[in-house]
Design a protein around this motif. Structure first.
Motif, PDB file in Angstrom:
ATOM      1  N   LEU A 171       0.420  -1.402   0.060  1.00 16.61           N
ATOM      2  CA  LEU A 171       0.263  -0.129  -0.088  1.00 16.61           C
ATOM      3  C   LEU A 171       1.111   1.012  -0.001  1.00 16.61           C
ATOM      4  N   ALA A 172       2.219   1.091   0.533  1.00 16.43           N
ATOM      5  CA  ALA A 172       3.465   2.716   0.466  1.00 16.43           C
ATOM      6  C   ALA A 172       2.994   3.067  -0.747  1.00 16.43           C
ATOM      7  N   SER A 173       3.224   2.323  -1.371  1.00 17.53           N
ATOM      8  CA  SER A 173       3.889   3.675  -3.193  1.00 17.53           C
ATOM      9  C   SER A 173       2.245   4.185  -3.429  1.00 17.53           C
ATOM     10  N   PRO A 174       1.077   3.030  -3.962  1.00 16.33           N
ATOM     11  CA  PRO A 174       0.353   3.584  -3.926  1.00 16.33           C
ATOM     12  C   PRO A 174      -0.397   5.170  -3.152  1.00 16.33           C
ATOM     13  N   LEU A 175      -0.152   5.420  -1.569  1.00 14.08           N
ATOM     14  CA  LEU A 175      -0.318   6.219  -0.701  1.00 14.08           C
ATOM     15  C   LEU A 175       0.278   7.072  -0.940  1.00 14.08           C
ATOM     16  N   GLY A 176       1.649   7.314  -1.431  1.00 14.15           N
ATOM     17  CA  GLY A 176       2.651   7.734  -1.940  1.00 14.15           C
ATOM     18  C   GLY A 176       2.151   8.870  -2.586  1.00 14.15           C
TER      19      GLY A 176
END
Length: 244
Positions: A171-176
């Motif tokens: 989820l980290a990159s989509p959230l970024g």
């Protein structure tokens, strides 16, 4: 949302593969890592740096932000113990390893910053192909990273907890990506702020890719197959940047 979905699915799929393959060849993993590192280095040189230095208002200070990004990645690397570079067996000794949460915080911040590159803000050079080159590079880097993360977590946690942390990492990159879109749309940050952010990420990419190069050639021994992989990845980056 398409890019965010692709980022999430690619990381989740690669990490799940490590769950499904209890036995895998380290040499094959390292070759995939070298290919990803070479592509990441190439798109940083071919795509990111020219765009960042094209803006004359921020070009003078951009080298500073790239350097700070390089140093920031060194800190994140310390927290994650080098999983971004494919370090897996370095975590075998319980007395030497970072805590799971320290590891996850370092990796999450790294992946979050990566995702910001795919936000929808205007590109400085107005490339006709948009962010496809960057998307491919981030995916190629994220897949072995997710695989290495799961391989490490399985030495400390059960499969259920490992899968939960894999989802968090995915989820980290989509959230970024989505948060940067929102901040830019709401005028919380402008193009200069975006440029600074991208400079930090470019410095991180340089750190990761060059570390992969150095660590793939212990004692600086020449290995033809690794050279061919680097050339192939660089050629793919050139193709996607200038011809697709």
């Amino acid at each position: 949302m398409l890019n965010a979905t692709i980022l999430f699915v690619s990381a989740l799929a690669a990490g799940s593969l490590a769950l499904l393959l209890p036995k895998w060849q380290e040499k094959d993993f390292k070759l995939a890592l070298i290919f990803a590192g070479a592509y990441l280095f190439s798109i940083t040189i071919l795509h990111l740096l020219p765009e960042l230095f094209a803006d004359h208002e921020s070009a003078y200070y951009m080298g500073l932000f790239i350097l700070l990004g390089f140093l920031l990645q060194q800190v994140l690397n310390f927290m994650s113990s080098g999983i971004e570079h494919g370090h897996i067996h370095h975590h075998a000794s319980p007395g030497l390893q970072n805590s799971v949460w320290t590891l996850m915080i370092g990796l999450f911040l790294h992946a979050f910053l990566e995702g910001t590159l795919l936000s929808k803000q205007p590109t400085l050079l107005h490339h006709h192909h948009g962010s496809e080159t960057l998307l491919i590079g981030i995916i190629l880097h994220k897949m072995p990273e997710a695989f290495a993360l799961v391989a490490v977590l399985l030495t400390r946690l059960n499969k259920q907890k490992t899968l939960a942390l894999l989802v968090l990492f995915a989820l980290a990159s989509p959230l970024g990506l989505l948060s940067t879109d929102w901040l830019y749309t709401e005028a919380v940050i402008g193009q200069q702020g975006i440029n600074i952010l991208f400079g930090l990420v470019a410095g991180g990419f340089l750190h990761i890719s060059t570390t992969i190069f150095f660590e793939s050639s212990p004692q600086h021994r020449f290995q033809l197959h690794k050279l061919l992989i680097i050339i192939a990845a660089s050629a793919l980056a050139i193709l996607t940047e200038f011809m697709v």
